[in-house]
Write an enzyme that holds these catalytic residues in place. Structure first.
Site, short mmCIF file in Angstrom:
data_model
loop_
_atom_site.label_atom_id
_atom_site.label_comp_id
_atom_site.label_asym_id
_atom_site.label_seq_id
_atom_site.Cartn_x
_atom_site.Cartn_y
_atom_site.Cartn_z
CG ASP A 259 46.85 36.21 55.43
OD1 ASP A 259 46.17 36.02 54.73
OD2 ASP A 259 48.09 36.48 55.25
CE1 TYR A 323 46.34 44.26 57.76
CE2 TYR A 323 46.38 46.35 56.55
CZ TYR A 323 45.95 45.02 56.65
OH TYR A 323 45.20 44.52 55.77
CE1 TYR A 395 47.13 39.02 49.52
CE2 TYR A 395 47.48 40.49 47.52
CZ TYR A 395 46.83 39.64 48.05
OH TYR A 395 45.59 38.82 47.43
#
Length: 438
Positions: A259, A323, A395
């Site tokens: 993103d 992440y 996501y």
């Protein structure tokens, strides 16, 4: 079984080269030599039969008719008493292999190629429909198409004149030729550069986003830039490459994307940059990398030249990711709750409907992904950090918030608190040397 069809010469006066091409897969020699040998053999046989027929006083019209056809097709050695034979033009090649004509096309191609830097090429031969129809009519199982022969012969000549190598798989340039009309045009194949990039700041999209209102044309909303955002990773990387190669455009192919507000850290994300119609191919990748890395917002690593199939591998190869997320909770969080969260998410299957924030541009589907490992560390009473090792395509923001129940389970549902992702970074793409697979 008759292998050689001489009767075709009565209808079509094929030259030696074209007649030999009908049997190109037999006898290792040139088409011209093969065709001439076959014709001479038949002429010798026919003259012998006619001589014997005359001696015996029997009819030899059939042999004479074929002998005339051979003479019309260019067999000069045939001598027919009281019969004038005029040679006819070959309807298949129509003289395209004529030395002067080939030289003319060669010079024309070289003139077009002189402004391009390239090492390899391929000849793309185009022939008229009526020639294709003729080939179908006279085809034999041993035949080579005239398209094949012209491409091969012209390619040999061009290779010698330019000291370049033909390449059927990944040519730098394709020289398209219609030898019948003498039309020539070039297909400049893209230059591919592959490597990894790190995005060190937030607020930059991976690729150029056209303004939704004007669709890239420029309007008041986008300040006449045609873009939703001023700059992108793609543009930062592509600009010095376009300048160095004098290419007309560039296309960015990433192994996934992050993103706009997410950083790409660690050893970076694999990418392929496709430079369209480059005039220069020999470029210093290290020097360009240094120029890109001076920007401070994006860095590139491990640059090397690639090939077309690399971009397909990047788009179609799944890979896991790690992440780092900074999570903010509506209520205070305890160490015990964080330990519970780690346990609940370990090797956990996640059912995730398309997030509401991207529903306007993506199909409303349910995706099944997996979280393999989570580590947490408390920052303060309402904030903690998560290191998440999971499948690609999950996501993370919605894994944390729950997206009003569209992601299940979620950090919010496990902790029974409203949680949101305040910061997100990609720490690693577990691509298993994706770049080396190309």
């Amino acid at each position: 079984m008759e292998i050689i069809n001489y009767e075709i010469l009565k209808k079509y006066p094929l030259c030696d080269r074209c007649f030999g091409r009908l049997y190109a897969k037999l006898l290792h020699t040139t088409n011209t030599e093969r065709g001439r040998a076959l014709k001479l053999y038949k002429a010798l046989e026919l003259e012998a039969k006619i001589k014997k027929a005359k001696e015996k006083g029997i009819n030899y019209e059939e042999e004479l008719e074929l002998l005339k056809a051979l003479a019309k097709s260019g067999v000069d050695e045939i001598r027919l008493e009281d019969i004038e034979i005029e040679k006819e033009n070959c309807p298949w090649c129509r003289g395209i292999f004529n030395k002067q004509k080939m030289e003319k096309l060669l010079n024309k191609a070289i003139e077009l190629l002189k402004e391009y830097d390239f090492d390899t090429f391929l000849i793309g031969t185009h022939i008229p429909e009526e020639i294709k129809d003729l080939e179908k009519e006279i085809e034999t199982e041993f035949m080579e198409s005239i398209k094949q022969e012209f491409g091969r012969e012209f390619g040999k000549m061009l290779a010698v004149r330019l000291d370049k190598a033909p390449d059927k798989e990944y040519p730098d340039i394709v020289v398209h030729i219609n030898p019948y009309t003498e039309e020539i045009y070039l297909q400049i194949n893209p230059l591919f550069i592959k490597g990894r990039y790190r995005k060190l700041v937030r607020g930059i999209p991976q690729t150029r986003w056209p303004c939704r209102k004007c669709r890239g044309k420029g309007c008041e909303l986008c300040n006449y830039t045609g873009k939703k955002y001023p700059i992108s990773v793609e543009e930062i990387i592509a600009k010095p490459f376009l300048e160095a190669t004098k290419g007309v455009d560039a296309k960015f192919h990433g192994a996934g994307r992050e993103d706009i507000d997410v950083r790409m850290l660690g050893d970076g994300r694999p990418f392929v940059l496709e430079i369209k119609e480059p005039k220069i191919r020999k470029i210093d990748l290290n020097k360009i990398a240094e120029e890109i890395n001076k920007d401070g917002r994006v860095e590139v690593l491990n640059l090397e030249f690639g090939v077309r199939k690399d971009k397909v591998i990047f788009k179609n190869t799944p890979h896991r990711k790690t992440y780092r997320a900074l999570v903010e909770c509506s209520d205070k969080i305890t160490d015990e709750e964080l330990k519970l969260l780690e346990k609940e998410l370990e090797n956990r299957t996640i059912y995730q409907k398309t997030p509401k924030r991207v529903l306007h541009r993506r199909a409303d589907l349910e995706r099944i992904r997996k979280v393999y490992k989570v580590k947490t560390s408390k920052v303060d009473d309402n904030h903690f950090e998560m290191i998440i090792y999971c499948d690609g395509g999950l996501y993370i923001k919605e894994l944390i918030s729950g997206d009003d129940g569209r992601t299940n389970p979620s950090v919010s549902s496990i902790l029974n608190k409203n949680c949101i992702c305040k910061e997100l970074d990609v720490l690693k793409i577990h691509d298993n040397n994706l770049l080396e697979k190309g």
